[in-house]
Design a protein around this motif. Structure first.
Motif, PDB file in Angstrom:
ATOM      1  N   GLN A 185       0.830  -1.219   0.000  1.00 35.32           N
ATOM      2  CA  GLN A 185       0.000   0.000   0.000  1.00 35.32           C
ATOM      3  C   GLN A 185       0.859   1.261   0.000  1.00 35.32           C
ATOM      4  O   GLN A 185       0.658   2.148  -0.825  1.00 35.32           O
ATOM      5  CB  GLN A 185      -0.998  -0.056   1.176  1.00 35.32           C
ATOM      6  CG  GLN A 185      -1.997   1.090   1.216  1.00 35.32           C
ATOM      7  CD  GLN A 185      -1.622   2.118   2.267  1.00 35.32           C
ATOM      8  OE1 GLN A 185      -0.514   2.072   2.810  1.00 35.32           O
ATOM      9  NE2 GLN A 185      -2.513   3.061   2.532  1.00 35.32           N
ATOM     10  N   PRO A 186       1.849   1.396   0.865  1.00 32.41           N
ATOM     11  CA  PRO A 186       2.696   2.607   0.794  1.00 32.41           C
ATOM     12  C   PRO A 186       3.485   2.696  -0.512  1.00 32.41           C
ATOM     13  O   PRO A 186       3.707   3.803  -1.021  1.00 32.41           O
ATOM     14  CB  PRO A 186       3.627   2.483   2.010  1.00 32.41           C
ATOM     15  CG  PRO A 186       3.443   1.112   2.546  1.00 32.41           C
ATOM     16  CD  PRO A 186       2.144   0.598   2.070  1.00 32.41           C
ATOM     17  N   ALA A 187       3.886   1.540  -1.046  1.00 32.06           N
ATOM     18  CA  ALA A 187       4.578   1.578  -2.344  1.00 32.06           C
ATOM     19  C   ALA A 187       3.636   2.161  -3.395  1.00 32.06           C
ATOM     20  O   ALA A 187       4.023   3.026  -4.191  1.00 32.06           O
ATOM     21  CB  ALA A 187       5.046   0.171  -2.737  1.00 32.06           C
ATOM     22  N   ALA A 188       2.388   1.709  -3.378  1.00 29.74           N
ATOM     23  CA  ALA A 188       1.417   2.189  -4.361  1.00 29.74           C
ATOM     24  C   ALA A 188       1.170   3.696  -4.216  1.00 29.74           C
ATOM     25  O   ALA A 188       1.027   4.415  -5.203  1.00 29.74           O
ATOM     26  CB  ALA A 188       0.100   1.423  -4.197  1.00 29.74           C
ATOM     27  N   LEU A 189       1.179   4.175  -2.984  1.00 32.37           N
ATOM     28  CA  LEU A 189       0.874   5.588  -2.737  1.00 32.37           C
ATOM     29  C   LEU A 189       2.061   6.519  -2.995  1.00 32.37           C
ATOM     30  O   LEU A 189       1.926   7.742  -2.914  1.00 32.37           O
ATOM     31  CB  LEU A 189       0.378   5.765  -1.279  1.00 32.37           C
ATOM     32  CG  LEU A 189      -1.151   5.702  -1.061  1.00 32.37           C
ATOM     33  CD1 LEU A 189      -1.781   4.494  -1.721  1.00 32.37           C
ATOM     34  CD2 LEU A 189      -1.500   5.748   0.423  1.00 32.37           C
ATOM     35  N   THR A 190       3.217   5.939  -3.279  1.00 34.23           N
ATOM     36  CA  THR A 190       4.409   6.778  -3.487  1.00 34.23           C
ATOM     37  C   THR A 190       5.103   6.511  -4.819  1.00 34.23           C
ATOM     38  O   THR A 190       6.214   6.985  -5.045  1.00 34.23           O
ATOM     39  CB  THR A 190       5.445   6.533  -2.363  1.00 34.23           C
ATOM     40  OG1 THR A 190       5.739   5.127  -2.324  1.00 34.23           O
ATOM     41  CG2 THR A 190       4.931   7.002  -1.010  1.00 34.23           C
ATOM     42  N   GLY A 191       4.476   5.726  -5.681  1.00 30.78           N
ATOM     43  CA  GLY A 191       5.087   5.459  -6.981  1.00 30.78           C
ATOM     44  C   GLY A 191       6.340   4.607  -6.893  1.00 30.78           C
ATOM     45  O   GLY A 191       7.240   4.713  -7.719  1.00 30.78           O
ATOM     46  N   THR A 192       6.406   3.738  -5.867  1.00 36.06           N
ATOM     47  CA  THR A 192       7.555   2.837  -5.735  1.00 36.06           C
ATOM     48  C   THR A 192       7.093   1.396  -5.893  1.00 36.06           C
ATOM     49  O   THR A 192       5.902   1.119  -5.969  1.00 36.06           O
ATOM     50  CB  THR A 192       8.229   3.024  -4.363  1.00 36.06           C
ATOM     51  OG1 THR A 192       7.254   2.843  -3.332  1.00 36.06           O
ATOM     52  CG2 THR A 192       8.829   4.428  -4.236  1.00 36.06           C
ATOM     53  N   VAL A 193       8.075   0.487  -5.930  1.00 36.78           N
ATOM     54  CA  VAL A 193       7.764  -0.938  -6.063  1.00 36.78           C
ATOM     55  C   VAL A 193       7.965  -1.590  -4.701  1.00 36.78           C
ATOM     56  O   VAL A 193       8.986  -1.356  -4.048  1.00 36.78           O
ATOM     57  CB  VAL A 193       8.705  -1.619  -7.086  1.00 36.78           C
ATOM     58  CG1 VAL A 193       8.294  -3.087  -7.288  1.00 36.78           C
ATOM     59  CG2 VAL A 193       8.696  -0.870  -8.406  1.00 36.78           C
ATOM     60  N   GLY A 194       7.006  -2.385  -4.278  1.00 34.08           N
ATOM     61  CA  GLY A 194       7.163  -3.079  -2.989  1.00 34.08           C
ATOM     62  C   GLY A 194       6.698  -4.514  -3.100  1.00 34.08           C
ATOM     63  O   GLY A 194       5.627  -4.774  -3.646  1.00 34.08           O
ATOM     64  N   ILE A 195       7.513  -5.430  -2.629  1.00 37.18           N
ATOM     65  CA  ILE A 195       7.113  -6.840  -2.678  1.00 37.18           C
ATOM     66  C   ILE A 195       7.056  -7.424  -1.275  1.00 37.18           C
ATOM     67  O   ILE A 195       7.965  -7.238  -0.467  1.00 37.18           O
ATOM     68  CB  ILE A 195       8.046  -7.688  -3.584  1.00 37.18           C
ATOM     69  CG1 ILE A 195       7.594  -9.159  -3.585  1.00 37.18           C
ATOM     70  CG2 ILE A 195       9.513  -7.573  -3.171  1.00 37.18           C
ATOM     71  CD1 ILE A 195       8.254 -10.017  -4.653  1.00 37.18           C
ATOM     72  N   LYS A 196       5.953  -8.095  -1.011  1.00 33.86           N
ATOM     73  CA  LYS A 196       5.849  -8.931   0.191  1.00 33.86           C
ATOM     74  C   LYS A 196       6.070 -10.355  -0.281  1.00 33.86           C
ATOM     75  O   LYS A 196       5.283 -10.879  -1.045  1.00 33.86           O
ATOM     76  CB  LYS A 196       4.464  -8.839   0.833  1.00 33.86           C
ATOM     77  CG  LYS A 196       4.351  -9.720   2.085  1.00 33.86           C
ATOM     78  CD  LYS A 196       2.923 -10.107   2.441  1.00 33.86           C
ATOM     79  CE  LYS A 196       2.478 -11.433   1.842  1.00 33.86           C
ATOM     80  NZ  LYS A 196       3.042 -12.625   2.504  1.00 33.86           N
ATOM     81  N   SER A 409      -7.571   3.699  -3.513  1.00 36.32           N
ATOM     82  CA  SER A 409      -7.446   5.120  -3.853  1.00 36.32           C
ATOM     83  C   SER A 409      -5.982   5.507  -3.891  1.00 36.32           C
ATOM     84  O   SER A 409      -5.114   4.744  -3.470  1.00 36.32           O
ATOM     85  CB  SER A 409      -8.174   5.979  -2.807  1.00 36.32           C
ATOM     86  OG  SER A 409      -7.419   6.001  -1.607  1.00 36.32           O
ATOM     87  N   ALA A 410      -5.730   6.734  -4.381  1.00 38.54           N
ATOM     88  CA  ALA A 410      -4.373   7.276  -4.309  1.00 38.54           C
ATOM     89  C   ALA A 410      -4.147   7.836  -2.906  1.00 38.54           C
ATOM     90  O   ALA A 410      -5.026   7.750  -2.048  1.00 38.54           O
ATOM     91  CB  ALA A 410      -4.212   8.367  -5.361  1.00 38.54           C
ATOM     92  N   ALA A 411      -2.963   8.434  -2.718  1.00 37.22           N
ATOM     93  CA  ALA A 411      -2.637   8.996  -1.407  1.00 37.22           C
ATOM     94  C   ALA A 411      -3.686  10.013  -0.994  1.00 37.22           C
ATOM     95  O   ALA A 411      -4.230  10.729  -1.839  1.00 37.22           O
ATOM     96  CB  ALA A 411      -1.257   9.639  -1.449  1.00 37.22           C
ATOM     97  N   PHE A 412      -3.958  10.075   0.320  1.00 39.21           N
ATOM     98  CA  PHE A 412      -4.983  10.982   0.825  1.00 39.21           C
ATOM     99  C   PHE A 412      -4.367  11.936   1.842  1.00 39.21           C
ATOM    100  O   PHE A 412      -3.237  11.739   2.297  1.00 39.21           O
ATOM    101  CB  PHE A 412      -6.159  10.200   1.422  1.00 39.21           C
ATOM    102  CG  PHE A 412      -5.746   9.053   2.308  1.00 39.21           C
ATOM    103  CD1 PHE A 412      -5.585   9.235   3.667  1.00 39.21           C
ATOM    104  CD2 PHE A 412      -5.508   7.782   1.748  1.00 39.21           C
ATOM    105  CE1 PHE A 412      -5.205   8.171   4.475  1.00 39.21           C
ATOM    106  CE2 PHE A 412      -5.114   6.724   2.559  1.00 39.21           C
ATOM    107  CZ  PHE A 412      -4.954   6.910   3.925  1.00 39.21           C
ATOM    108  N   GLY A 413      -5.141  12.961   2.180  1.00 40.40           N
ATOM    109  CA  GLY A 413      -4.652  13.953   3.127  1.00 40.40           C
ATOM    110  C   GLY A 413      -4.743  13.450   4.554  1.00 40.40           C
ATOM    111  O   GLY A 413      -5.428  12.457   4.840  1.00 40.40           O
ATOM    112  N   PRO A 454       0.442   8.941  -7.879  1.00 39.99           N
ATOM    113  CA  PRO A 454       0.695   7.583  -8.369  1.00 39.99           C
ATOM    114  C   PRO A 454      -0.365   6.576  -7.921  1.00 39.99           C
ATOM    115  O   PRO A 454      -0.932   6.700  -6.843  1.00 39.99           O
ATOM    116  CB  PRO A 454       2.060   7.231  -7.774  1.00 39.99           C
ATOM    117  CG  PRO A 454       2.346   8.237  -6.727  1.00 39.99           C
ATOM    118  CD  PRO A 454       1.494   9.436  -6.989  1.00 39.99           C
ATOM    119  N   LEU A 455      -0.593   5.614  -8.786  1.00 43.39           N
ATOM    120  CA  LEU A 455      -1.477   4.488  -8.483  1.00 43.39           C
ATOM    121  C   LEU A 455      -0.710   3.210  -8.777  1.00 43.39           C
ATOM    122  O   LEU A 455       0.140   3.174  -9.669  1.00 43.39           O
ATOM    123  CB  LEU A 455      -2.735   4.537  -9.367  1.00 43.39           C
ATOM    124  CG  LEU A 455      -3.711   5.683  -9.122  1.00 43.39           C
ATOM    125  CD1 LEU A 455      -4.776   5.710 -10.231  1.00 43.39           C
ATOM    126  CD2 LEU A 455      -4.375   5.547  -7.748  1.00 43.39           C
ATOM    127  N   GLY A 456      -1.018   2.166  -8.030  1.00 39.43           N
ATOM    128  CA  GLY A 456      -0.286   0.925  -8.222  1.00 39.43           C
ATOM    129  C   GLY A 456      -1.181  -0.227  -8.616  1.00 39.43           C
ATOM    130  O   GLY A 456      -2.384  -0.227  -8.354  1.00 39.43           O
TER     131      GLY A 456
END
Lengths: 489, 490
Positions: A185-196, A409-413, A454-456
């Motif tokens: 989820q944080p990867a998606a909200l920041t335009g990065t790649v994250g693998i579990k 959703s994308a990043a929120f406030g 960004p969206l993932g």
């Protein structure tokens, strides 16, 4: 030198090998960038001295012809990993002043591979959260902003410090942990790649436990290839963790052939949830088309128990957490608030030491395990968990990977999703199933929403088949060609 | 369960006879070099907090790893109790807060213990045997120790014991007297020691016992029970049971009712007192420990352990009866401790087995008891006892002389033959020499000879005594008797 911080790990390794720059220069560039982006509050503890010492040692090793898989690469470490002699907080007040005398297996593996530690990254308290707002050390700010809007946005959570740091180029990559989506989820909200990775792939030894049957370490990086390099170094059987699996670690980088011809991609119909934005839906369809264009075959699949995943997760995870967090009692380490009796000391210490969300989950967990409720909640949740796993096992008879959105959703406030904790829990709707089933999942940046955020997209793989997962993810990554940068980075 | 009623065991109250119903929960510390889930040492008596790993102290991120030796010991114990071995068992967390429980939970086994139902045969005073059911055996971690006496207002915690493996062995409520409870503990301890799975030392706390006591009128259903904790010797178990049963009977006879509760045995005052009410007991919130996978045992591995089990007391007793012709009682006494059984077998090698058994159970055990010594500390070796028995059997010395010789052996540690030789205690088997002494005594007691001949048979003892005295006790008693009778009747 600031372009050094924009390199991928793969490129930096090449540059170091070609002596274009040293590990020290690479580290110094990152330290300088960290100083510039302090406002993000990504790091709880910066460790520049350790970083420079490790960088110098790395340069010496490289000069001596002994370069590890991450030789000289500066990383941020989520502050849930115990690091020898360095303050480890789990984002909580209750671990005040806690300096472990031991190194977690995953960080030990990374340092053995030559990595350099820039510092300890902020996170939701005890990894409980999806916005990084529950940290005792203050929230992390997402380097991304909505177009024409200066409102600070969340970086996702719980590995929010990790995602923000990697996105802001103040760490080449970072460790994360994922219990219900805390890497993806944080990867998606920041335009990065994250693998579990698959549960059992990385040792949990030395990682502050949240929910033991769900917790798994993994990397956040800026490319699929970098994730492959990181994951290779982090993984491996550890006799100190009975749930870590005795299996050889494949060369994940080698799996990135770019060839997914004949790959069967499942599109689960149950992931088309109520109220999902048109944007997310469109992105999902686009992702499927990209894979199809590269020779994959699309199949609609059913994962019928998906709707029960979130409630199931919010029974099992708090139940385990309520027990795992009992050790924070003021007796042996961390915060102690004295009282007139043992019970009073416990009460005062835990009242002062834990934040609101942690207390909420301890209470939920205690409740669902208590006599008279155990069968209705915990036992029932375990049964549903088995059904969710069976859904996936059945689906993987027909498909090789499953494609879903990473987040609703994308990043929120910071003040959005406020008030109702359930609204926040919905952030994990696409990711928790993967933890419940113990499968590997990866989030890849796939585009920007109308506000320029960004969206993932998420790919889910078979247990211990991170190779297929990473290969498909890289194809998706190339097709998406996500090159946008947050403003000011 | 009424078939266990034995009128002998009933207690008389004011309103009639009462029967006690007893069940025991024994915590037996597993013999292993390291703890159940960590590599820290388990030796007794170390300086506080010197045998504590990060796992035992529950530091953040620490994980338990099962110690295979402890599993093996639990399975062996289960086999020794003729119990069901559960090939799949689960470790659960038992959650409660206490300063000497670092993780805030004890890892134990709840719904799926490693060992299920079994049996144990009690050897009761008077030579009776009775079977008592074992409900289950499960593995769990011990807690640390709170030291309340080191500081006027503070409590210190010693975690050396935290994480040490315990086997909780639960009996069925099958016992009906304190004698039976004591016999149960003795037999269980004997089996554990034979197996080498627990040293059974109650004074060091490596075997601890909680007793569940209830009373009822014979034939009635089970009464409300109280659990008595902290009973750390077999003698106290018996005393606590007697006290508690009387206490309950008194309440019931006064028209009161028993409150289900945990009570503490106070050995100083010889009473049990209320500790806490079960109604207010903790909700332990048991759930499977997610840090440990369910334990699956390979049946072949279990079979291997079974094949390698030592001969246990019941089998040994049967063999001693069959092979050596011993009485059930003697055999029982000898096999109660593994060491005394081994001592006996070594002593009886090539000797008269019954005679050897008599000498060990009466003379040797008597002297050891008086000296406060254990069989392993006996100043007389098994071979030396055998040697003595040999000297009796081949008529070198008489049984009477043998007692003196044995006393000296026990004192000095010298061998039997050596003492007999040095003191010239060899039995006189020469009829000529015996006859000569008889003649002398008869000549000196002409009047008594006449009385004997007139029918006063009792005087034979007098003549035996006189001749023995003259011969320093060395005359072979049988020969002396025979020769005396002949000469006096001549």
């Amino acid at each position: 030198m600031s372009e050094l911080t924009h390199l991928t790990i793969a490129a930096a390794l090449d540059g170091l090998a070609a002596k274009k720059f040293s590990a020290r220069e690479l580290t110094e560039a990152h330290l300088a960038a960290m100083a510039k982006h302090k406002n993000l509050n990504a790091y709880i503890t910066e460790t520049p001295e350790i970083a420079l010492k490790q960088a110098d040692a790395s340069d010496q090793r490289r000069a001596g012809g002994k370069a590890g898989a991450l030789e000289g690469i500066p990383l941020g470490i989520k502050d849930l990993f115990c690091t020898e002699g360095v303050l480890t907080t789990a984002g909580s007040h209750i671990l005040d002043g806690f300096r472990p005398t031991y190194e977690s297996t995953v960080t030990r593996n990374l340092f053995d591979a030559g990595a350099v530690m820039l510092g300890k990254l902020n996170l939701d308290e005890f990894a409980m959260g999806s916005s990084n707002k529950t940290s005792y050390y203050g929230n992390v700010i997402n380097p991304w902003k909505r177009r024409g809007d200066e409102t600070d946005l969340v970086p996702g959570g719980s590995s929010g410090g990790s995602s923000a740091a990697v996105a802001a180029r103040i760490a080449m990559a970072a460790t994360g942990t994922d219990t219900g989506g805390s890497i993806r989820q944080p990867a998606a909200l920041t335009g990065t790649v994250g693998i579990k990775p698959t549960y059992g792939r990385c040792s949990r030894w030395g990682i502050v436990a949240f929910a033991s049957s769900l917790d798994q370490a993994g990397p956040i990086a800026r490319s699929v290839e970098d994730c492959a390099i990181m994951l290779g170094a982090m993984s491996g059987h550890d006799p100190k963790d009975s749930t870590s699996v005795e299996m050889p670690v494949p060369d994940f980088r080698k799996a990135l052939t770019g060839d997914i011809r004949g790959l069967k991609v499942g599109i689960p119909k149950e992931y088309r949830v109520d109220g999902m934005s048109q944007e997310i839906d469109a992105l999902w369809a686009r992702g499927a088309e990209w894979l199809k264009a590269q020779g994959a075959e699309l199949r609609e699949i059913s994962l019928p128990h998906t709707k029960y995943a979130l409630p199931t997760y919010y029974i099992i995870a708090p139940a385990e957490a309520s027990s795992n967090l009992a050790r924070y009692d003021g007796v042996r380490f961390g915060l102690r608030v004295p009282g007139n009796s043992l019970d009073e000391m416990y009460e005062l210490t835990r009242a002062a030491g834990f934040g609101k969300e942690v207390k909420r989950r301890i209470m939920i967990g205690t409740y669902v395990l208590s006599a008279g409720y155990y069968d209705a909640y915990y036992l029932q949740a375990q049964r549903i968990r088995a059904l969710i796993l069976r859904d996936f096992t059945d689906a993987f008879k027909d498909v090789d990977v499953i494609l879903t959105p990473s987040t609703p959703s994308a990043a929120f406030g910071f003040n959005e999703n406020e008030g109702d904790p359930v609204q926040m829990y919905l952030q994990d709707v696409f990711t928790v199933t993967v933890n419940l089933a113990g499968l590997p999942g990866i989030s890849v940046p796939a585009g920007l929403d109308a506000n320029g955020l960004p969206l993932g997209l998420q790919l889910i793989g078979r247990a211990f088949d991170e190779e297929t997962l990473l290969r498909s993810a890289q194809v998706l990554e190339r097709a998406a060609n996500f090159t946008a940068l947050p403003a000011g980075v | 369960m009424n078939d266990m009623t034995n009128n002998k065991n009933l207690i008389e109250g004011r309103t009639g006879m009462w029967e006690m119903v007893l069940g025991l929960e024994v915590h037996a510390q597993v013999i292993s070099k390291s703890k159940l889930f960590s590599g820290a040492a388990t030796a007794f008596g170390a300086e506080p907090n010197t045998q504590v790993s990060l796992v035992d102290a529950a530091f953040p991120g620490m994980l338990p790893v099962i110690n295979e030796v402890c599993i093996e010991q639990a399975v062996k114990t289960g086999l020794g109790l003729n119990a069901q071995i559960n090939l799949r068992s689960v470790f659960d967390r038992k959650n409660y807060f206490y300063a000497d429980l670092p993780a805030g939970y004890q890892i134990s086994q709840y719904l799926d213990p490693i060992v299920g139902k079994g049996t144990i045969i009690l050897d009761l005073p008077g030579g009776e045997h009775r079977e008592v059911g074992i409900t289950r055996l499960h593995l769990e971690q011990d807690a640390g120790k709170s030291l309340h006496d080191q500081h006027p207002s503070k409590t210190y915690v010693d975690l050396n014991r935290a994480g040490v493996a315990l086997m909780e062995i639960v009996s069925e409520p099958d016992m009906r007297s304190s004698d039976e409870a004591a016999a149960y503990l003795k037999k269980l301890r004997s089996i554990l020691r034979y197996l080498g799975t627990c040293d059974g030392n109650m004074d060091e706390g490596s075997m601890r016992c909680d007793v569940n006591v209830s009373v009822r009128k014979p034939g009635d259903g089970l009464g409300t029970r109280c659990e008595i904790k902290n009973v750390n010797s077999i003698r106290y178990v018996a005393q606590a049971i007697e006290y508690e049963a009387r206490r309950q009977i008194e309440i019931l006879e006064e028209g009161g009712s028993i409150k289900q509760e945990t009570r503490l045995w106070d050995p100083g005052k010889g009473v049990t007192r209320s500790m806490r009410s079960k109604e207010h007991a903790h909700d332990y919130r048991y759930f499977p420990d997610p840090d440990l996978l369910p334990l699956n045992l390979d049946p072949k591995w279990v079979d291997g352990l079974k094949a390698g089990l030592p001969e246990l007391p019941d089998a040994k007793r049967q063999r001693f009866i069959k092979e050596f012709g011993l009485s059930d009682y003697d055999a029982g006494v000898l096999v109660a401790e593994k060491e005394s059984a081994a001592f006996y077998e070594a002593a009886a090698k090539g000797r008269d087995p019954k005679l050897t058994a008599n000498w060990i159970t009466s003379e040797l055990f008597g002297k050891l008891n008086a000296a406060g010594l254990d069989i392993t500390e006996s100043p007389v070796s098994a071979a030396a006892v055998g040697e003595l028995v040999g000297l009796i059997s081949d008529n070198t010395i008489s049984g009477r002389i043998a007692k003196d010789v044995f006393a000296e052996m026990f004192e000095t540690g010298k061998g039997a033959a050596e003492i007999v030789e040095a003191k010239g205690l060899k039995q006189v088997l020469d009829t000529g020499a015996i006859d000569a002494e008889i003649d002398k005594v008869m000549a000196a007691n002409v009047d008594k000879v006449a009385e004997y001949k007139a029918g006063k048979d009792k005087l034979l003892g007098f003549f035996v005594g006189q001749v023995m005295k003259a011969m320093g006790g060395k005359a072979n008693p049988a020969m002396l008797n025979e020769r005396l009778r002949a000469k006096l009747s001549a």
